[in-house]
Design an enzyme around this catalytic site. Structure first.
Site, PDB file in Angstrom:
ATOM      1  N   GLN A 182       0.772  -1.251   0.000  1.00  0.00           N
ATOM      2  CA  GLN A 182       0.000   0.000   0.000  1.00  0.00           C
ATOM      3  C   GLN A 182       0.803   1.301   0.000  1.00  0.00           C
ATOM      4  OE1 GLN A 182      -3.342   2.357   2.631  1.00  0.00           O
ATOM      5  NE2 GLN A 182      -2.963   0.256   3.166  1.00  0.00           N
ATOM      6  N   ARG A 222       6.979  -9.149 -10.196  1.00  0.00           N
ATOM      7  CA  ARG A 222       7.599 -10.458 -10.356  1.00  0.00           C
ATOM      8  C   ARG A 222       6.754 -11.317 -11.291  1.00  0.00           C
ATOM      9  NH1 ARG A 222      10.165 -13.828  -5.535  1.00  0.00           N
ATOM     10  NH2 ARG A 222       8.861 -12.471  -4.295  1.00  0.00           N
ATOM     11  N   ASN A 253       9.446   0.120  -1.943  1.00  0.00           N
ATOM     12  CA  ASN A 253       9.162  -0.046  -0.511  1.00  0.00           C
ATOM     13  C   ASN A 253       9.359  -1.497  -0.099  1.00  0.00           C
ATOM     14  OD1 ASN A 253       6.655  -0.717  -1.882  1.00  0.00           O
ATOM     15  ND2 ASN A 253       5.681  -0.758   0.123  1.00  0.00           N
ATOM     16  N   TYR A 279       4.289  -2.972   8.861  1.00  0.00           N
ATOM     17  CA  TYR A 279       2.990  -2.790   8.218  1.00  0.00           C
ATOM     18  C   TYR A 279       2.257  -1.634   8.900  1.00  0.00           C
ATOM     19  CZ  TYR A 279       3.314  -7.129   5.523  1.00  0.00           C
ATOM     20  OH  TYR A 279       3.686  -8.089   4.625  1.00  0.00           O
ATOM     21  N   GLU A 280       1.172  -1.228   8.263  1.00  0.00           N
ATOM     22  CA  GLU A 280       0.366  -0.087   8.704  1.00  0.00           C
ATOM     23  C   GLU A 280       0.248   0.059  10.231  1.00  0.00           C
ATOM     24  OE1 GLU A 280      -1.562   2.408   7.035  1.00  0.00           O
ATOM     25  OE2 GLU A 280      -1.937   3.045   9.084  1.00  0.00           O
ATOM     26  N   ASP A 305       0.513   3.765   5.986  1.00  0.00           N
ATOM     27  CA  ASP A 305       0.809   3.406   4.596  1.00  0.00           C
ATOM     28  C   ASP A 305       0.524   4.550   3.636  1.00  0.00           C
ATOM     29  OD1 ASP A 305       1.756   0.874   4.950  1.00  0.00           O
ATOM     30  OD2 ASP A 305      -0.164  -0.114   4.707  1.00  0.00           O
ATOM     31  N   GLY A 359      -8.553  20.546  18.912  1.00  0.00           N
ATOM     32  CA  GLY A 359      -8.145  21.939  19.065  1.00  0.00           C
ATOM     33  C   GLY A 359      -8.738  22.568  20.310  1.00  0.00           C
ATOM     34  N   GLY A 360      -8.743  23.862  20.349  1.00  0.00           N
ATOM     35  CA  GLY A 360      -9.230  24.562  21.531  1.00  0.00           C
ATOM     36  C   GLY A 360     -10.736  24.753  21.549  1.00  0.00           C
ATOM     37  N   GLN A 361     -11.444  24.208  20.553  1.00  0.00           N
ATOM     38  CA  GLN A 361     -12.905  24.356  20.508  1.00  0.00           C
ATOM     39  C   GLN A 361     -13.515  23.004  20.871  1.00  0.00           C
ATOM     40  OE1 GLN A 361     -14.096  27.294  19.963  1.00  0.00           O
ATOM     41  NE2 GLN A 361     -12.508  28.363  18.806  1.00  0.00           N
TER      42      GLN A 361
END
Ligand code: CAO
Length: 538
Positions: free
Chosen positions: A129, A150, A208, A250-251, A280, A359-361
């Site tokens: 991936q 391959r 990879n 892996y992921e 990934d 976040g701040g909200q």
């Protein structure tokens, strides 16, 4: 002779005078202001004294400089030395040229001037991936991506999670659109020869493999750089240099090692991995960015370079707000985490925050009508400060607008649980889309929890090309994700993924210049075909 001696004596005298003048200048600079002041001058104190001191020092320096200049001038005149012709600087030309050296703007309509990466040739040695995400994006942007697989096997994902017998899986088709496939046994001598031609032909090699696999194929950086000094060699690895650099990853390993899992989930539950493939696909994105930057740098340097995107680094980059919170912990509790309002003490590491807004909200996921049967009948609700008044009116709590316990963001922090419970009483009376419509009228930020089914059917995503239907000769029609980045002069046309080795002959002939006879020889060499299976005993 006598003339020469006289000249030397004169030069010595002049030199002496120059040295004396220099000394005078230095002395004047050192002289205290009080001594530099004229006799009888008014004695000054405080800031006025300092200003006067500065002024008199400046005057002394200027006097000394004038003396030195005059002495040197006399000396040069005596020696008969002509003043070196000082070149007058040419009138300053504007160095900022419009266009920065680029060709004139195209007169073609936007979208008709080719694609962003047109002309860039990519030798794609990626699988699974992370790498394929990167090369698919490059292909969407117009690069010619040649995927090397391959013989007889191909990318392992072709057969993983197969849903249609005999067809390439969606895992493969959704990550390999717009590419060409060539089968080459990279360990076969003829295969190595073909790869050498490909290395000479291409601009970028992307891989990879597990650490060391590319080297074991003989495709070391030294070899590649010698064969094509312009080639950019881009890799995804699990970890960067260090104790884990040789590990396969892996992921979910990356999500854990990059700090995401420890900060995902609920406080009283185990660490969680997310469905978004930040390890990934996220790292593939980072790599694509590195490659495009390397291509731009190559325009100046003429040479390629190694580009590495480690999955741990990619995940951490996406989880940076959690490292922010880790450092904030040293200065007190994280007040926007609901754990703060619930009086639960913080430990020494960023905790899991459930559905708290990052976040701040403050925000939370609340139920909507039908939640009893529909696992996605929820909406994310943000109590953004500027629209607090509108929220209070909508949920039937106008008094909260002036109640000191609720009127300000700080006053609300310890009461978030109660506030979201109250909001939920209101959202449960409507579907998530009705809540969305109602809140949007008042600019209240909310987001329905969309299922993948809803996303697949969402017409606006089809219209923008974010969700695209393509046709495949074996599996038929399928949905894929188009280019998430939209460019006004580089529109993406999504094409289906290639069959295994579909373009082998085309690439050997048209791209690498092998003759028909040579291609026949390559075919029988076993370099591009799967090894024959041993015949079964009768
Ligand atoms: N011809 C001949 N051999 C080939 C070939 C070809 N065209 N293509 C691949 N191979 C060989 C490799 O040379 C390697 O052989 P050796 O180990 O004998 O040298 C072998 O195939 C397997 O490569 P691999 O080790 O990369 O594959 P794997 O399935 O064992 O591991 C993975 C997969 C993903 C764990 C590993 O590749 C990896 O860690 N990659 C880096 C991190 C990464 O990208 N992870 C994300 C994957 S997506 O979740």
């Amino acid at each position: 002779m006598a003339k020469k001696a006289a000249k030397t004596r004169a030069a010595k005298r002049v030199k002496k005078k120059v040295v004396a003048a220099k000394r005078a200048k230095a002395h004047a600079a050192k002289r205290p202001a009080s001594r530099a002041a004229k006799p009888g001058a008014k004695k000054l104190r405080g800031p006025k004294k300092a200003v006067a001191k500065k002024r008199s020092m400046k005057a002394a320096e200027a006097r000394a400089a004038r003396t030195a200049k005059a002495t040197a001038k006399r000396a040069t005149r005596k020696l008969g030395i002509k003043k070196a012709a000082t070149k007058k600087p040419a009138a300053r030309k504007s160095v900022v040229k419009a266009g920065n050296g680029l060709p004139p703007p195209s007169k073609l309509a936007f979208g008709a001037a080719g694609l962003a990466l047109e002309g860039v040739k990519v030798l794609d040695f990626t699988h699974v991936q992370s790498g394929p995400t990167c090369t698919q994006l490059l292909a969407y942007m117009g690069a010619d991506v040649i995927k090397v697989e391959r013989p007889g096997v191909g990318d392992i994902t072709r057969t993983q999670l197969r849903d249609v017998k005999g067809a390439d899986s969606l895992y493969f088709t959704m990550l390999n659109g717009n590419k060409r496939s060539i089968t080459i046994d990279s360990k076969h001598q003829t295969g190595k020869d073909i790869l050498e031609r490909l290395i000479k032909h291409c601009d970028v090699l992307v891989e990879n493999f597990a650490p060391g696999a590319l080297d074991r194929m003989g495709l070391t950086w030294d070899y590649i750089h010698k064969t094509n000094p312009r080639m950019i060699v881009a890799s995804v690895k699990g970890f960067g240099p260090g104790p884990y650099e040789d590990c396969k990853v892996y992921e979910n390993i990356a999500q854990c090692a990059g700090g995401s899992a420890s900060t995902t989930g609920f406080r009283d539950g185990p660490p969680l991995v997310t469905g978004a493939q930040i390890g990934d696909s996220g790292t593939g994105l980072h790599l694509a960015f590195g490659i495009t930057c390397a291509l731009i740098q190559r325009q100046r340097t003429g040479r390629g370079q190694k580009v590495l995107a480690a999955m741990q680094d990619g995940v951490l980059n996406l989880a940076r707000v959690k490292l922010r919170d880790q450092q904030r912990l040293a200065h007190g509790p994280l007040t926007e985490y609901s754990q703060y309002g619930e009086n639960i003490p913080f430990g020494d590491a960023t905790p899991r925050a459930g559905n708290d807004s990052g976040g701040g909200q403050p925000g939370w996921i609340v139920k909507c009508k039908g939640w009893e049967n529909d696992p996605n009948a929820y909406i994310y609700f943000i109590t953004q400060a500027p629209v607090w008044g509108a929220i209070c009116d909508l949920i039937g709590k106008p008094e909260w607008k002036t109640d000191p316990d609720y009127a300000t963001p700080n006053a609300r922090l310890p009461r978030l649980r109660h506030i979201f419970d109250t909001i939920e009483q209101w959202t449960m009376t409507m579907t998530k889309f009705e809540v969305m419509d109602t809140c949007n009228k008042f600019d209240i930020p909310v987001g329905p929890i969309l299922s993948m089914k809803e996303i697949a059917e969402e017409q606006s995503l089809r219209e923008t090309g974010t969700v695209v239907e393509v046709d495949h000769p074996v599996r038929g029609k399928y949905l894929t994700i188009g280019n998430p980045v939209k460019m006004s002069d580089s529109p993406t046309k999504v094409e289906r993924s290639p069959l295994l080795g579909e373009h082998t002959e085309e690439i050997l002939g048209d791209v690498l210049g092998y003759s028909a006879k040579e291609i026949e020889a390559i075919k029988t060499s076993g370099a591009i075909t799967a090894p024959e299976k041993p015949a079964k005993a009768a």
